[in-house]
Design a protein around this motif. Structure first.
Motif, PDB file in Angstrom:
ATOM      1  N   TYR A  86      36.138  12.463  17.030  1.00  0.00           N
ATOM      2  CA  TYR A  86      36.579  11.095  16.770  1.00  0.00           C
ATOM      3  C   TYR A  86      35.984  10.060  17.712  1.00  0.00           C
ATOM      4  N   LEU A  87      35.240  10.490  18.728  1.00  0.00           N
ATOM      5  CA  LEU A  87      34.666   9.496  19.644  1.00  0.00           C
ATOM      6  C   LEU A  87      33.503   8.758  18.993  1.00  0.00           C
ATOM      7  N   ILE A  88      32.587   9.502  18.392  1.00  0.00           N
ATOM      8  CA  ILE A  88      31.485   8.893  17.652  1.00  0.00           C
ATOM      9  C   ILE A  88      31.522   9.448  16.238  1.00  0.00           C
ATOM     10  N   SER A  89      31.649   8.587  15.256  1.00  0.00           N
ATOM     11  CA  SER A  89      31.745   9.044  13.875  1.00  0.00           C
ATOM     12  C   SER A  89      31.376   7.899  12.945  1.00  0.00           C
ATOM     13  N   ALA A  90      31.501   8.138  11.653  1.00  0.00           N
ATOM     14  CA  ALA A  90      31.252   7.096  10.660  1.00  0.00           C
ATOM     15  C   ALA A  90      32.413   6.116  10.554  1.00  0.00           C
ATOM     16  N   ASP A  91      33.461   6.357  11.310  1.00  0.00           N
ATOM     17  CA  ASP A  91      34.517   5.343  11.431  1.00  0.00           C
ATOM     18  C   ASP A  91      33.996   4.315  12.436  1.00  0.00           C
ATOM     19  N   VAL A  92      33.378   3.285  11.904  1.00  0.00           N
ATOM     20  CA  VAL A  92      32.648   2.318  12.730  1.00  0.00           C
ATOM     21  C   VAL A  92      33.547   1.670  13.777  1.00  0.00           C
ATOM     22  N   CYS A  93      34.737   1.312  13.379  1.00  0.00           N
ATOM     23  CA  CYS A  93      35.642   0.589  14.285  1.00  0.00           C
ATOM     24  C   CYS A  93      36.278   1.511  15.314  1.00  0.00           C
ATOM     25  N   ARG A  94      36.664   2.725  14.895  1.00  0.00           N
ATOM     26  CA  ARG A  94      37.256   3.656  15.858  1.00  0.00           C
ATOM     27  C   ARG A  94      36.243   4.031  16.935  1.00  0.00           C
ATOM     28  N   THR A  95      34.973   4.159  16.553  1.00  0.00           N
ATOM     29  CA  THR A  95      33.933   4.459  17.537  1.00  0.00           C
ATOM     30  C   THR A  95      33.863   3.364  18.598  1.00  0.00           C
ATOM     31  N   ILE A  96      33.912   2.121  18.165  1.00  0.00           N
ATOM     32  CA  ILE A  96      33.879   1.000  19.115  1.00  0.00           C
ATOM     33  C   ILE A  96      35.080   1.054  20.046  1.00  0.00           C
ATOM     34  N   THR A  97      36.264   1.266  19.479  1.00  0.00           N
ATOM     35  CA  THR A  97      37.479   1.324  20.295  1.00  0.00           C
ATOM     36  C   THR A  97      37.425   2.483  21.282  1.00  0.00           C
ATOM     37  N   ALA A  98      36.916   3.651  20.832  1.00  0.00           N
ATOM     38  CA  ALA A  98      36.866   4.824  21.700  1.00  0.00           C
ATOM     39  C   ALA A  98      35.896   4.619  22.864  1.00  0.00           C
ATOM     40  N   ILE A  99      34.756   4.004  22.606  1.00  0.00           N
ATOM     41  CA  ILE A  99      33.795   3.762  23.684  1.00  0.00           C
ATOM     42  C   ILE A  99      34.334   2.699  24.636  1.00  0.00           C
ATOM     43  N   LYS A 100      34.957   1.669  24.087  1.00  0.00           N
ATOM     44  CA  LYS A 100      35.632   0.677  24.931  1.00  0.00           C
ATOM     45  C   LYS A 100      36.678   1.367  25.803  1.00  0.00           C
ATOM     46  N   GLN A 101      37.439   2.263  25.221  1.00  0.00           N
ATOM     47  CA  GLN A 101      38.474   2.990  25.955  1.00  0.00           C
ATOM     48  C   GLN A 101      37.851   3.789  27.105  1.00  0.00           C
ATOM     49  N   ALA A 102      36.746   4.474  26.827  1.00  0.00           N
ATOM     50  CA  ALA A 102      36.078   5.257  27.864  1.00  0.00           C
ATOM     51  C   ALA A 102      35.618   4.363  29.013  1.00  0.00           C
ATOM     52  N   VAL A 103      34.998   3.244  28.681  1.00  0.00           N
ATOM     53  CA  VAL A 103      34.480   2.327  29.693  1.00  0.00           C
ATOM     54  C   VAL A 103      35.617   1.781  30.562  1.00  0.00           C
ATOM     55  N   VAL A 104      36.680   1.322  29.941  1.00  0.00           N
ATOM     56  CA  VAL A 104      37.772   0.700  30.689  1.00  0.00           C
ATOM     57  C   VAL A 104      38.539   1.736  31.504  1.00  0.00           C
ATOM     58  N   GLU A 105      38.691   2.939  30.979  1.00  0.00           N
ATOM     59  CA  GLU A 105      39.355   3.995  31.758  1.00  0.00           C
ATOM     60  C   GLU A 105      38.574   4.338  33.021  1.00  0.00           C
ATOM     61  N   ILE A 106      37.275   4.430  32.914  1.00  0.00           N
ATOM     62  CA  ILE A 106      36.466   4.744  34.101  1.00  0.00           C
ATOM     63  C   ILE A 106      36.496   3.580  35.083  1.00  0.00           C
ATOM     64  N   ARG A 107      36.479   2.372  34.580  1.00  0.00           N
ATOM     65  CA  ARG A 107      36.649   1.213  35.463  1.00  0.00           C
ATOM     66  C   ARG A 107      37.978   1.311  36.211  1.00  0.00           C
ATOM     67  N   ALA A 108      39.034   1.718  35.526  1.00  0.00           N
ATOM     68  CA  ALA A 108      40.352   1.851  36.158  1.00  0.00           C
ATOM     69  C   ALA A 108      40.316   2.901  37.268  1.00  0.00           C
ATOM     70  N   LEU A 109      39.675   4.032  37.000  1.00  0.00           N
ATOM     71  CA  LEU A 109      39.575   5.087  38.019  1.00  0.00           C
ATOM     72  C   LEU A 109      38.791   4.593  39.233  1.00  0.00           C
ATOM     73  N   ILE A 110      37.682   3.905  39.002  1.00  0.00           N
ATOM     74  CA  ILE A 110      36.873   3.377  40.103  1.00  0.00           C
ATOM     75  C   ILE A 110      37.677   2.405  40.952  1.00  0.00           C
ATOM     76  N   GLN A 111      38.334   1.470  40.324  1.00  0.00           N
ATOM     77  CA  GLN A 111      39.078   0.458  41.081  1.00  0.00           C
ATOM     78  C   GLN A 111      40.273   1.065  41.798  1.00  0.00           C
ATOM     79  N   TRP A 112      40.924   2.032  41.180  1.00  0.00           N
ATOM     80  CA  TRP A 112      42.055   2.693  41.843  1.00  0.00           C
ATOM     81  C   TRP A 112      41.568   3.403  43.111  1.00  0.00           C
ATOM     82  N   LEU A 113      40.449   4.107  43.013  1.00  0.00           N
ATOM     83  CA  LEU A 113      39.909   4.807  44.181  1.00  0.00           C
ATOM     84  C   LEU A 113      39.541   3.825  45.287  1.00  0.00           C
ATOM     85  N   LYS A 114      38.922   2.725  44.933  1.00  0.00           N
ATOM     86  CA  LYS A 114      38.544   1.722  45.928  1.00  0.00           C
ATOM     87  C   LYS A 114      39.771   1.144  46.630  1.00  0.00           C
ATOM     88  N   GLN A 115      40.797   0.866  45.861  1.00  0.00           N
ATOM     89  CA  GLN A 115      41.988   0.234  46.435  1.00  0.00           C
ATOM     90  C   GLN A 115      42.848   1.208  47.233  1.00  0.00           C
TER      91      GLN A 115
END
Length: 330
Positions: free
Chosen positions: A151-180
């Motif tokens: 379900y991360l990359i598929s022919a569901d065009v919109c879910r793919t966008i949401t899933a990649i956005k989710q991955a990016v923002v989650e990793i940003r959260a982990l990075i900022q949490w570690l820094k703080q």
């Protein structure tokens, strides 16, 4: 490794990969989404509004701690199991300024073994804290899908966008949490899809000290349409009369070459395979050029060369990290 062997190993890997495919169409085309896509601002789209609290479950392992971490995903997919971000970690007891290495795995991975085999022991020997976040819809976040990553990359065009956005923002959260909460240096390393995701993270996250992207893609729609990796997704899209031009337009916000990283190019290392059949060297080169040509290594191998060149990848990566950290502290 010569070209013929590199291509052969990639073809064998692709054949194995394509043995698992969606049993039913994944296609979805949200017309309301398409109508509004032109109004999206990239920085706003990938914005981290609030850093979630990250919880750890750890056990003693001689001179280190190991276990899991988890937190509420800042982006909601509507799948309750997928909306808990999680991962594995291996923490050093080093009292000096910590170095946190976040290693992002590839698409459709069903375990972390090959990623650990490349980096874990060597990074532990350096005293690094090592984190392996689980991408959306992978491993135990894939409970509602047929296989890890479906379900991360598929022919569901919109879910793919949401899933990649989710991955990016989650990793940003982990990075900022570690820094703080832990301080020190944060190293972001991505392999295959993980490299692609890490490249996107670098466009919006300034708290990355070093970025290493390995066998990465740049333009997801290009890879799906023009390389063997996306053949089943392409078939699903074409069956519903969805064109390459439409996919390019809808997924333009997922391209890393349409922005600039927030870290100096001297802190970026890009690694590609000259004969890669999964993600093309041509597409990888476009990102390198768009980013003003940071340091780049071109291995004489295909995508499967990740395994055959794992010792060299680990050495080149750690040497670059050590040099970058040293130069940054002078």
């Amino acid at each position: 490794m010569n070209k013929s062997l590199s291509v052969l190993f990639d073809k064998v890997g692709l054949h194995s990969l394509h043995r698992k495919k969606s049993l039913h169409t994944q296609f979805r085309n949200d017309t309301d989404f398409q109508a509004s896509k032109a109004n999206r601002n990239r920085a706003s789209f990938y914005k981290l509004i609030e850093i979630p609290n990250i919880l750890f479950e750890l056990a003693d392992q001689k001179d280190s701690l190991s276990g899991s971490f988890y937190y509420n995903s800042p982006i909601h997919s509507g799948d309750m199991n997928n909306d808990i971000a999680r991962g594995m970690c291996y923490l050093s007891q080093n009292d000096e300024e910590p170095v946190h290495a976040i290693i992002v795995h590839g698409w459709r991975s069903d375990s972390l073994n090959k990623f650990k085999s490349i980096f874990l022991k060597k990074m532990q020997n350096k005293g690094y804290n090592v984190y392996f976040p689980t991408l959306p819809y992978h491993f135990d976040r894939a409970s509602t899908s047929l296989y890890s990553g479906e379900y991360l990359i598929s022919a569901d065009v919109c879910r793919t966008i949401t899933a990649i956005k989710q991955a990016v923002v989650e990793i940003r959260a982990l990075i900022q949490w570690l820094k703080q909460n832990k301080g020190g240096k944060v190293i972001l390393i991505g392999i295959s899809l993980g490299g692609y995701i890490s490249n996107l993270v670098s466009l919006y996250e300034k708290e990355i000290d070093v970025l290493v992207s390995i066998m990465y893609a740049n333009n997801l729609s290009y890879e799906i349409w023009h390389t063997p990796i996306g053949k089943h997704i392409k078939q699903d899209l074409k069956k519903h009369s969805f064109t390459y031009e439409q996919l390019q337009e809808c997924w333009s916000i997922l391209r890393a070459d349409e922005g600039q990283p927030m870290i100096p190019k001297e802190k970026i290392l890009l690694i590609s395979g000259k004969y890669d059949q999964y993600v093309t060297e041509k597409d990888a080169k476009k990102l390198w050029s768009a980013w003003s040509k940071p340091q780049r290594l071109l291995y004489p191998c295909g995508h499967a060369g990740i395994i055959f060149h794992r010792k060299q990848i680990a050495k080149d990566t750690i040497d670059f990290i050590e040099a970058s950290i040293t130069n940054g502290s002078e």
